[in-house]
Scaffold this motif. Sequence first.
Motif, PDB file in Angstrom:
ATOM      1  N   PRO A 232      58.165  22.980  54.091  1.00  0.00           N
ATOM      2  CA  PRO A 232      57.295  22.073  53.417  1.00  0.00           C
ATOM      3  C   PRO A 232      58.244  20.787  53.077  1.00  0.00           C
ATOM      4  O   PRO A 232      59.190  20.909  52.393  1.00  0.00           O
ATOM      5  CB  PRO A 232      56.672  23.018  52.408  1.00  0.00           C
ATOM      6  N   ASN A 233      57.508  19.748  53.064  1.00  0.00           N
ATOM      7  CA  ASN A 233      58.340  18.689  52.225  1.00  0.00           C
ATOM      8  C   ASN A 233      57.137  17.857  51.677  1.00  0.00           C
ATOM      9  O   ASN A 233      55.863  17.277  51.970  1.00  0.00           O
ATOM     10  CB  ASN A 233      58.909  17.872  53.409  1.00  0.00           C
ATOM     11  N   VAL A 234      57.435  17.457  50.551  1.00  0.00           N
ATOM     12  CA  VAL A 234      56.440  16.625  49.774  1.00  0.00           C
ATOM     13  C   VAL A 234      57.258  15.198  49.289  1.00  0.00           C
ATOM     14  O   VAL A 234      58.290  15.114  48.690  1.00  0.00           O
ATOM     15  CB  VAL A 234      56.096  17.163  48.313  1.00  0.00           C
ATOM     16  N   ASP A 235      56.466  14.145  49.702  1.00  0.00           N
ATOM     17  CA  ASP A 235      56.879  12.879  49.504  1.00  0.00           C
ATOM     18  C   ASP A 235      56.083  11.975  48.621  1.00  0.00           C
ATOM     19  O   ASP A 235      54.745  12.159  48.704  1.00  0.00           O
ATOM     20  CB  ASP A 235      56.968  12.204  51.175  1.00  0.00           C
ATOM     21  N   LEU A 236      56.774  11.719  47.609  1.00  0.00           N
ATOM     22  CA  LEU A 236      56.154  10.561  46.718  1.00  0.00           C
ATOM     23  C   LEU A 236      56.845   9.064  46.803  1.00  0.00           C
ATOM     24  O   LEU A 236      57.545   8.647  46.274  1.00  0.00           O
ATOM     25  CB  LEU A 236      56.544  11.015  45.306  1.00  0.00           C
ATOM     26  N   PRO A 237      56.000   8.288  47.656  1.00  0.00           N
ATOM     27  CA  PRO A 237      56.605   7.067  48.167  1.00  0.00           C
ATOM     28  C   PRO A 237      56.224   6.117  47.052  1.00  0.00           C
ATOM     29  O   PRO A 237      55.329   6.397  46.343  1.00  0.00           O
ATOM     30  CB  PRO A 237      55.891   6.800  49.347  1.00  0.00           C
ATOM     31  N   PRO A 238      56.774   4.870  46.925  1.00  0.00           N
ATOM     32  CA  PRO A 238      56.464   4.025  45.851  1.00  0.00           C
ATOM     33  C   PRO A 238      55.179   3.438  45.867  1.00  0.00           C
ATOM     34  O   PRO A 238      54.484   2.758  44.864  1.00  0.00           O
ATOM     35  CB  PRO A 238      57.442   2.856  46.011  1.00  0.00           C
ATOM     36  N   LEU A 239      54.554   3.718  47.194  1.00  0.00           N
ATOM     37  CA  LEU A 239      53.122   3.229  47.120  1.00  0.00           C
ATOM     38  C   LEU A 239      52.209   3.927  46.254  1.00  0.00           C
ATOM     39  O   LEU A 239      51.116   3.295  45.575  1.00  0.00           O
ATOM     40  CB  LEU A 239      52.729   3.526  48.618  1.00  0.00           C
ATOM     41  N   CYS A 240      52.372   4.994  45.952  1.00  0.00           N
ATOM     42  CA  CYS A 240      51.353   5.965  45.401  1.00  0.00           C
ATOM     43  C   CYS A 240      51.438   5.655  43.747  1.00  0.00           C
ATOM     44  O   CYS A 240      50.488   5.595  42.933  1.00  0.00           O
ATOM     45  CB  CYS A 240      51.603   7.258  45.576  1.00  0.00           C
ATOM     46  N   SER A 241      52.611   5.411  43.260  1.00  0.00           N
ATOM     47  CA  SER A 241      52.409   4.820  41.800  1.00  0.00           C
ATOM     48  C   SER A 241      53.741   4.208  41.455  1.00  0.00           C
ATOM     49  O   SER A 241      54.715   4.012  42.034  1.00  0.00           O
ATOM     50  CB  SER A 241      52.736   6.256  41.072  1.00  0.00           C
ATOM     51  N   SER A 242      53.791   3.411  40.233  1.00  0.00           N
ATOM     52  CA  SER A 242      54.767   2.639  39.860  1.00  0.00           C
ATOM     53  C   SER A 242      55.960   3.551  39.409  1.00  0.00           C
ATOM     54  O   SER A 242      56.948   2.877  38.945  1.00  0.00           O
ATOM     55  CB  SER A 242      54.320   1.498  38.710  1.00  0.00           C
ATOM     56  N   LYS A 243      55.562   4.687  39.187  1.00  0.00           N
ATOM     57  CA  LYS A 243      56.319   5.759  38.636  1.00  0.00           C
ATOM     58  C   LYS A 243      57.720   5.918  39.640  1.00  0.00           C
ATOM     59  O   LYS A 243      58.751   6.350  39.181  1.00  0.00           O
ATOM     60  CB  LYS A 243      55.769   6.765  38.238  1.00  0.00           C
ATOM     61  N   PHE A 244      57.389   5.847  40.981  1.00  0.00           N
ATOM     62  CA  PHE A 244      58.284   6.107  41.813  1.00  0.00           C
ATOM     63  C   PHE A 244      58.825   4.988  42.430  1.00  0.00           C
ATOM     64  O   PHE A 244      58.433   3.672  42.877  1.00  0.00           O
ATOM     65  CB  PHE A 244      57.653   6.937  42.870  1.00  0.00           C
ATOM     66  N   ARG A 245      60.301   5.151  42.761  1.00  0.00           N
ATOM     67  CA  ARG A 245      60.981   3.802  43.320  1.00  0.00           C
ATOM     68  C   ARG A 245      61.533   4.346  44.724  1.00  0.00           C
ATOM     69  O   ARG A 245      61.684   5.401  45.172  1.00  0.00           O
ATOM     70  CB  ARG A 245      62.443   3.685  42.493  1.00  0.00           C
ATOM     71  N   PRO A 246      61.546   3.189  45.454  1.00  0.00           N
ATOM     72  CA  PRO A 246      62.252   3.564  46.753  1.00  0.00           C
ATOM     73  C   PRO A 246      63.658   4.244  46.839  1.00  0.00           C
ATOM     74  O   PRO A 246      64.252   4.088  46.013  1.00  0.00           O
ATOM     75  CB  PRO A 246      62.326   2.127  47.560  1.00  0.00           C
ATOM     76  N   GLY A 247      63.991   4.831  47.857  1.00  0.00           N
ATOM     77  CA  GLY A 247      65.157   5.601  47.804  1.00  0.00           C
ATOM     78  C   GLY A 247      65.004   6.858  47.973  1.00  0.00           C
ATOM     79  O   GLY A 247      63.945   7.564  48.663  1.00  0.00           O
ATOM     80  N   PRO A 248      66.148   7.769  47.893  1.00  0.00           N
ATOM     81  CA  PRO A 248      66.053   8.950  48.123  1.00  0.00           C
ATOM     82  C   PRO A 248      64.982   9.956  47.233  1.00  0.00           C
ATOM     83  O   PRO A 248      64.834   9.320  46.043  1.00  0.00           O
ATOM     84  CB  PRO A 248      67.314   9.585  47.711  1.00  0.00           C
ATOM     85  N   PRO A 249      64.554  11.034  47.634  1.00  0.00           N
ATOM     86  CA  PRO A 249      63.555  11.653  46.689  1.00  0.00           C
ATOM     87  C   PRO A 249      63.907  12.051  45.364  1.00  0.00           C
ATOM     88  O   PRO A 249      64.862  12.535  45.255  1.00  0.00           O
ATOM     89  CB  PRO A 249      63.036  12.953  47.492  1.00  0.00           C
ATOM     90  N   GLY A 250      62.828  11.878  44.441  1.00  0.00           N
ATOM     91  CA  GLY A 250      63.402  11.934  42.955  1.00  0.00           C
ATOM     92  C   GLY A 250      62.864  13.517  42.639  1.00  0.00           C
ATOM     93  O   GLY A 250      62.873  14.223  43.513  1.00  0.00           O
ATOM     94  N   GLU A 251      63.502  13.693  41.301  1.00  0.00           N
ATOM     95  CA  GLU A 251      63.396  15.146  40.834  1.00  0.00           C
ATOM     96  C   GLU A 251      61.892  15.735  41.015  1.00  0.00           C
ATOM     97  O   GLU A 251      61.900  16.852  41.437  1.00  0.00           O
ATOM     98  CB  GLU A 251      63.604  15.057  39.353  1.00  0.00           C
TER      99      GLU A 251
END
Lengths: 277, 227
Positions: free
Chosen positions: A81-100
């Motif tokens: 399984p892999n969960v991706d939170l792209p910058p598209l979904c919220s301003s909380k997330f920045r582009p680049g490697p997956p955050g915490e």
Amino acid sequence: MAAGFKTAEPLEYHRSFLKENCRPDGRELGEFRTTTLNIGSISTADGSALVKIGNTTVICGIKGELTSPPADAPNSGYIVPNVDLPPLCSSKFRPGPPGEQAQAASQFMADVIESSEVLLKEDLCIEKAKLCWVLYCDIMCLDYDGNLLDACVIALVAALKNAQLPEVSINKDTDLAEVNTDKKRHLNVAKHPVSSSFAVFDDSIVIVDPTAEEETLSTAMMTVVTDENETLCMLHKPGGTSLSSEKLQDCISRAVTRNREVGKLINTVTQSVETDK
Amino acid sequence: MRSRLATTMEVDGLSAFSLREFGCEQNLLSRPDGSSSFVQGDTSVLAGVYGPAEVKISKEIYDRATMEVVIQPKVGLPGVKERAREQCVRETCEAALLSTLHPRSSLSLVLQVVHDDGSLLSCCLNAACMALMDAGLPMGCLFCGVTCAIDPEGHIVTDPTAQQEKDSRAVMTFAIDSAQHRVMMSSTKGSFSVNELQQCIAVSQRASEKIFQFYRESVRRRYSKTV
């Protein structure tokens, strides 16, 4: 006036609602947002599902590939399984490697799969120590408005139920795998885990299905995963303020009723797709 | 002169639960503001705390300190598993620390796994709490980690070894606070019933009292030597 109050004192704003046992979006404390489910939305994947809980939108695609089984367990396959939170979904997330948060969510999904035994890895083995399936379960958030984990679990279970893998056999003469794409069969989804998330406000008030704003203002988060037999698969509370055992018991009972609701939803949707064919 | 302390305590042989031999040493590193090493049987974790220090502008929080936790595995690079553990330790520390007393500053906690023989997350939590205490950071309460495993026969094993964890049906780790002995953090693996969960929480709460007593003794011994 109210908008100004909300921006200046968001916590006070929420408290004034919670005092009256309701929430800014009109829900009661124990009420989930409307959950909608669409399956088979991605035609190029082996199985897929799109879930909306309020504004939170999550899509899950499952892709099966052939590989050789792990050396330490020649009888089993892989589920990744892999969960991706792209910058598209919220301003909380920045582009680049997956955050915490994305990494913790991926680990959470892996733990849910293992603890609930939703799909036995042994079922993915085609020929012992020779050939097995690897299922890539890619989950992507399209719109982040809180309660990501619940949406991810529903999307995963629905996509697994929707997935169909072609029949594979090994040719005895050539020792090569032969894929029969005309004959497809569903996976054996044994359990139906459903997760329910809770947020704790001011160390005492527990609300279900928090929005993104409620998540940031809350003092603790908790996610309970149960299966249809009322067995607990997961009690995930990554820190935050402590919770009394009575409150914990309330949360577990709420999670059990939520399991029935979601179970019904998944069954209705899967059946409606099957009758369409 | 730095003070050194090595305390061990035997709490095996109790009827309800048993913990392995515990050991703790505080203030053993010179560079960090607070440090500790915590040993539970063969599991051992080294912790260092830096802070309150200057914070990166992007991570600054206007009304409280920014907490950062890094867990370094014994071999290789930290992966997704470590990230999930870091999240658990960080949010537990955030709840215990009175971080509003140090606004716009950073607190960073580094945990180095020395050896993993089961109950790693609880050992990380214990090492973290001792290191925060050593750094003299203001805290609302202390916390400790307790791991319980349920074996196939349904017996509860507290503070399991790696082998016991492997043989078990379910493993749960709780962080318990010292003020009310309630569950601050919970992380579980495997499936279990509600009843089993309640039993494990009750056992962990009792075990936590022993651990807090151990905290108290080890700190007392340390300061009685310094004075």
